[in-house]
Design a protein around this motif. Structure first.
Motif, PDB file in Angstrom:
ATOM      1  N   THR A  42       1.330  -1.414  -0.142  1.00 43.84           N
ATOM      2  CA  THR A  42      -0.203  -0.213   0.118  1.00 43.84           C
ATOM      3  C   THR A  42       0.921   1.183   0.219  1.00 43.84           C
ATOM      4  O   THR A  42       1.793   0.901   1.114  1.00 43.84           O
ATOM      5  CB  THR A  42      -0.508   0.166   1.539  1.00 43.84           C
ATOM      6  N   GLY A  43       0.513   2.421  -0.871  1.00 45.28           N
ATOM      7  CA  GLY A  43       1.549   3.597  -1.303  1.00 45.28           C
ATOM      8  C   GLY A  43       1.706   3.733  -1.783  1.00 45.28           C
ATOM      9  O   GLY A  43       1.816   3.201  -3.146  1.00 45.28           O
ATOM     10  N   ALA A  44       1.965   4.784  -2.352  1.00 45.85           N
ATOM     11  CA  ALA A  44       1.839   5.928  -3.353  1.00 45.85           C
ATOM     12  C   ALA A  44       3.705   5.287  -4.763  1.00 45.85           C
ATOM     13  O   ALA A  44       3.203   4.902  -6.083  1.00 45.85           O
ATOM     14  CB  ALA A  44       2.679   7.550  -3.170  1.00 45.85           C
ATOM     15  N   THR A  45       4.340   4.789  -3.564  1.00 41.78           N
ATOM     16  CA  THR A  45       5.337   3.979  -4.279  1.00 41.78           C
ATOM     17  C   THR A  45       4.754   2.485  -5.177  1.00 41.78           C
ATOM     18  O   THR A  45       5.080   2.069  -6.324  1.00 41.78           O
ATOM     19  CB  THR A  45       6.478   3.707  -3.558  1.00 41.78           C
ATOM     20  N   VAL A  46       3.852   1.544  -4.562  1.00 43.37           N
ATOM     21  CA  VAL A  46       3.475   0.634  -5.217  1.00 43.37           C
ATOM     22  C   VAL A  46       2.509   1.113  -6.015  1.00 43.37           C
ATOM     23  O   VAL A  46       2.787   0.081  -7.056  1.00 43.37           O
ATOM     24  CB  VAL A  46       2.293  -0.071  -3.143  1.00 43.37           C
ATOM     25  N   GLU A  47       1.925   1.950  -5.975  1.00 37.32           N
ATOM     26  CA  GLU A  47       0.485   2.376  -6.693  1.00 37.32           C
ATOM     27  C   GLU A  47       1.450   2.625  -8.647  1.00 37.32           C
ATOM     28  O   GLU A  47       1.191   2.586  -9.691  1.00 37.32           O
ATOM     29  CB  GLU A  47       0.540   3.979  -6.497  1.00 37.32           C
ATOM     30  N   ILE A  48       2.464   3.237  -8.487  1.00 43.97           N
ATOM     31  CA  ILE A  48       3.910   3.356  -9.919  1.00 43.97           C
ATOM     32  C   ILE A  48       3.981   2.112  -9.743  1.00 43.97           C
ATOM     33  O   ILE A  48       3.819   1.785 -11.346  1.00 43.97           O
ATOM     34  CB  ILE A  48       4.705   4.507  -8.549  1.00 43.97           C
ATOM     35  N   PHE A  49       4.205   1.296  -8.996  1.00 38.38           N
ATOM     36  CA  PHE A  49       4.876  -0.423  -9.312  1.00 38.38           C
ATOM     37  C   PHE A  49       3.633  -0.658 -10.134  1.00 38.38           C
ATOM     38  O   PHE A  49       3.729  -1.489 -11.122  1.00 38.38           O
ATOM     39  CB  PHE A  49       5.382  -0.941  -8.136  1.00 38.38           C
ATOM     40  N   ILE A  50       2.177  -0.585  -9.692  1.00 34.79           N
ATOM     41  CA  ILE A  50       0.641  -1.267 -10.173  1.00 34.79           C
ATOM     42  C   ILE A  50       0.729  -1.044 -11.924  1.00 34.79           C
ATOM     43  O   ILE A  50       0.803  -1.766 -12.963  1.00 34.79           O
ATOM     44  CB  ILE A  50       0.095  -0.855  -9.222  1.00 34.79           C
ATOM     45  N   GLN A  51       1.424   0.236 -11.558  1.00 33.62           N
ATOM     46  CA  GLN A  51       1.358   1.223 -13.159  1.00 33.62           C
ATOM     47  C   GLN A  51       2.530   0.440 -14.104  1.00 33.62           C
ATOM     48  O   GLN A  51       2.625   0.150 -15.414  1.00 33.62           O
ATOM     49  CB  GLN A  51       1.661   2.568 -13.670  1.00 33.62           C
ATOM     50  N   LEU A  52       3.633   0.141 -13.728  1.00 32.22           N
ATOM     51  CA  LEU A  52       4.273  -0.122 -14.027  1.00 32.22           C
ATOM     52  C   LEU A  52       4.266  -1.659 -14.749  1.00 32.22           C
ATOM     53  O   LEU A  52       4.566  -2.216 -15.700  1.00 32.22           O
ATOM     54  CB  LEU A  52       5.780  -0.312 -13.421  1.00 32.22           C
ATOM     55  N   LEU A  53       3.683  -2.149 -13.719  1.00 33.88           N
ATOM     56  CA  LEU A  53       3.453  -3.742 -13.784  1.00 33.88           C
ATOM     57  C   LEU A  53       2.214  -3.791 -14.886  1.00 33.88           C
ATOM     58  O   LEU A  53       2.652  -4.792 -15.825  1.00 33.88           O
ATOM     59  CB  LEU A  53       3.037  -4.679 -12.955  1.00 33.88           C
ATOM     60  N   LYS A  54       1.682  -3.274 -15.039  1.00 30.93           N
ATOM     61  CA  LYS A  54       0.526  -2.927 -16.193  1.00 30.93           C
ATOM     62  C   LYS A  54       1.864  -2.646 -17.823  1.00 30.93           C
ATOM     63  O   LYS A  54       1.274  -3.242 -18.407  1.00 30.93           O
ATOM     64  CB  LYS A  54      -0.732  -2.177 -15.996  1.00 30.93           C
ATOM     65  N   GLN A  55       1.821  -1.599 -17.716  1.00 30.29           N
ATOM     66  CA  GLN A  55       2.975  -1.477 -19.108  1.00 30.29           C
ATOM     67  C   GLN A  55       3.395  -2.235 -19.114  1.00 30.29           C
ATOM     68  O   GLN A  55       4.205  -2.299 -20.585  1.00 30.29           O
ATOM     69  CB  GLN A  55       3.300  -0.424 -18.491  1.00 30.29           C
ATOM     70  N   SER A  56       4.162  -2.801 -18.601  1.00 28.60           N
ATOM     71  CA  SER A  56       5.293  -4.532 -18.690  1.00 28.60           C
ATOM     72  C   SER A  56       4.399  -5.597 -19.252  1.00 28.60           C
ATOM     73  O   SER A  56       5.194  -5.467 -20.546  1.00 28.60           O
ATOM     74  CB  SER A  56       5.465  -4.860 -17.570  1.00 28.60           C
ATOM     75  N   GLY A  57       2.989  -5.891 -19.229  1.00 29.49           N
ATOM     76  CA  GLY A  57       2.264  -6.793 -20.364  1.00 29.49           C
ATOM     77  C   GLY A  57       2.883  -8.024 -19.815  1.00 29.49           C
ATOM     78  O   GLY A  57       2.230  -8.657 -20.718  1.00 29.49           O
ATOM     79  N   ALA A  58       3.510  -7.568 -18.497  1.00 26.90           N
ATOM     80  CA  ALA A  58       3.981  -9.750 -18.470  1.00 26.90           C
ATOM     81  C   ALA A  58       3.069 -10.276 -17.516  1.00 26.90           C
ATOM     82  O   ALA A  58       1.501 -10.031 -17.303  1.00 26.90           O
ATOM     83  CB  ALA A  58       4.752  -9.330 -17.128  1.00 26.90           C
TER      84      ALA A  58
END
Length: 234
Positions: A42-58
């Protein structure tokens, strides 16, 4: 836990949170499998991680969230999620910290999700933390320790914390996703964090406290203007 340090060069124009989140994502992607389960803190840094995870298409199985806030972020990103109540294992758990030692002990709970965060960290095969370098400390305790407490036990727990030398203050306007309150407690002796973590959780009415010492971080990413410094267990 002994820790080995390595350094990753990154673009200096990246914000510190993005640097740390990207470093954690790169680590996860290097060993990610289609069956992998990713725990989300939880938190702002984790929300950036979520966006990057989505963008990765993994390709992976699904996420498990530590809070309603993170569940909303996962839904907005279109990432699959299963409820924490049905979670039996997690391959990677990624979360921010409020303070951390190079030995892996951390303080968490600034986002009031510490109880569910500790459940996910304990279930995780790999616990990865992401933060800016200012949160790497030589000792714990500058950040008041968050403690989740049953509302009916507020007075009793306050007295117990005071008897330990603590100065607990109820966090205003804060009700956790579990329906409890948070006491932010300064003044406690955190020189032996594992002993204190266990002692605090033995106080009737305490749901969980923000010391992550019984379950230490496995890998810690700390970002600064020069890049990301990794502390990882051997």
């Amino acid at each position: 836990m002994s820790m080995a340090k390595r350094f990753i060069e990154m673009d200096s124009s990246d914000c510190l949170r993005t640097k740390a989140a990207k470093a954690a994502l790169d680590q996860v992607l290097s060993v990610l499998k289609p069956s992998s389960v990713i725990g989300i803190g939880t938190g702002a840094t984790v929300e950036i991680f979520i966006q990057l995870l989505k963008q990765s298409g993994a390709e992976f199985s699904h996420c498990v969230s530590s809070s309603e806030r993170s569940s909303k972020a996962l839904a907005a990103a279109g990432l699959a999620e299963q409820p924490i109540s049905s979670c039996e294992r997690i391959d990677f758990y990624v979360d921010g910290i409020d303070e951390g030692l190079s030995s892996g002990e951390t303080i968490k709970g600034g986002g009031a999700a510490l109880a569910r965060e500790k459940v996910l960290a304990t279930l995780a095969m790999s616990f990865i933390t992401i933060a800016d370098s200012d949160r790497l400390k030589l000792s714990l305790g500058a950040f008041p320790l968050p403690i989740e407490v049953l509302p009916a036990a507020e007075l009793a727990v306050t007295r117990a914390l005071q008897s330990l030398g603590g100065i607990p203050v109820r966090r205003e306007g804060c009700i956790t996703d579990n329906g409890n309150i948070i006491l932010d407690c300064a003044g406690l002796d955190l020189s032996e964090p594992q002993l204190l973590e266990t002692a605090l959780n033995s106080i009737p009415g305490v749901v969980e406290n923000g010391i992550f010492s019984c379950r230490k971080a496995d890998c810690m990413a700390f970002s600064d203007d020069d890049g990301v410094h990794w502390l990882a267990s051997n």
